[in-house]
Scaffold this active site. Structure first.
Site, PDB file in Angstrom:
ATOM      1  N   GLU A 107       0.842  -1.187   0.000  1.00 20.89           N
ATOM      2  CA  GLU A 107       0.000   0.000   0.000  1.00 20.89           C
ATOM      3  C   GLU A 107       0.883   1.244   0.000  1.00 20.89           C
ATOM      4  O   GLU A 107       1.901   1.306   0.681  1.00 20.89           O
ATOM      5  CB  GLU A 107      -0.906   0.015   1.234  1.00 20.89           C
TER       6      GLU A 107
ATOM      7  N   LYS B 186      -9.958   2.078  -2.663  1.00 19.62           N
ATOM      8  CA  LYS B 186     -10.210   1.628  -1.296  1.00 19.62           C
ATOM      9  C   LYS B 186     -11.636   1.969  -0.891  1.00 19.62           C
ATOM     10  O   LYS B 186     -12.059   3.124  -0.944  1.00 19.62           O
ATOM     11  CB  LYS B 186      -9.212   2.298  -0.350  1.00 19.62           C
TER      12      LYS B 186
ATOM     13  N   CYS C 119      -6.038  -2.799   2.634  1.00 22.05           N
ATOM     14  CA  CYS C 119      -5.789  -2.538   4.050  1.00 22.05           C
ATOM     15  C   CYS C 119      -7.054  -2.619   4.919  1.00 22.05           C
ATOM     16  O   CYS C 119      -7.512  -3.710   5.247  1.00 22.05           O
ATOM     17  CB  CYS C 119      -5.081  -1.203   4.214  1.00 22.05           C
TER      18      CYS C 119
END
Length: 283
Positions: free
Chosen positions: A48, A119, A160
């Site tokens: 990331e 995301k 994440c």
């Protein structure tokens, strides 16, 4: 690699970061070249925010458009040069209406952009005595699920904080995914508590491989990543893991294990869909 093969060689590149985008991208390029030369992986994953510091004050400064920005063009060239799939970690993406996204790009061996995942769940937490971070101060959330096909194997993409939402992983399982890849940068508060736990939980819940690729730990950085990039198999066993420094992890993924586990513990067909279900909105 044959389309019918159940074995896929995977490489995770746990990379050091800096405030110099060009240095960061060229470091990734050199590590890609090295792992291709030594191990010939089919799929390579990056961390990331691998091209920039991880922090709300940096996202806009380092943002670029996709696919014509510098980082995208470099990843496209690398995928084509080395004839590999690259899950390009994440970069800050400059989108429409000046919005900034935390975005994962996926590149085919022909250098084509085959997927882009923004995301979905923004990292807004406040742990007393630990860490306070609010991505939503700068970033906008993505709204789309993302899957790719690599040699007949369906793989879901998350980023994440997405890993904390089991519904998202369940929907990928419903759609036939055998693996979920999460470029991720957990920190020194949440990492020791939940990093391995969440990966093994998602793998166990959905009987698939879970792969995470973290930045290397830099104790002098403003945001200190936990490291420990990891591959967890469908039995929820850690197949391979990095330590906290810059490291390359290589493993052969045997996708036949997915079906073995699902046949031996057939929870998917045993669910009480007359009582509950997980489905996308509109379905």
């Amino acid at each position: 690699m044959s389309k019918v093969s159940s074995i896929m060689r995977l490489a995770l590149l746990q990379l050091k970061g800096s405030k110099d985008k060009t240095v960061n991208v060229q470091n990734a390029a050199s590590k890609i070249e090295a792992v291709v030369k030594e191990h010939q992986p089919r799929l390579i994953t990056l961390p990331e925010c691998f091209n920039a510091p991880y922090g709300t004050k940096y996202f806009r400064e380092y943002s670029e458009t996709i696919p014509d920005g510098y980082t995208s063009q470099q990843l496209s060239n690398l995928a084509k040069k080395h004839q590999v799939y690259i899950v390009g970690g994440t970069i800050p993406e400059l989108g429409d209406n000046d919005a900034i996204y935390n975005t994962c790009t996926v590149w085919s061996p022909s250098g084509d952009l085959i997927a882009k995942h923004r995301k979905m769940h923004l990292f807004d937490i406040d742990v007393k005595g630990g860490i306070c971070f609010k991505e939503s101060e700068t970033l906008s959330a993505g709204n789309d699920f993302t899957t790719i096909d690599v040699d007949g194997h369906k793989i879901g993409i998350g980023i994440c904080y997405d890993i904390r939402f089991e519904e998202m992983a369940r929907l990928y399982r419903n759609e036939g995914c055998e693996m979920i890849i999460y470029p991720a940068a957990f920190n020194m508060t949440t990492g020791p508590l939940h990093w391995e736990l969440l990966q093994r939980s998602r793998a166990n819940d959905n009987q698939l491989f879970v792969v995470t690729t973290s930045p290397a730990r830099d104790s002098s950085a403003e945001y200190v990543a936990y490291g420990h990039s990891m591959i967890v198999d469908p039995w929820a066993k850690v197949q391979k893991s990095a330590s906290d420094g810059e490291e390359t992890v290589v493993a052969d993924i045997d996708f036949s294990l997915v079906e073995q586990v699902r046949q031996q513990i057939p929870v998917f067909s045993q669910r009480r869909l007359d009582l509950y279900a997980t489905a996308r909105n509109g379905q």
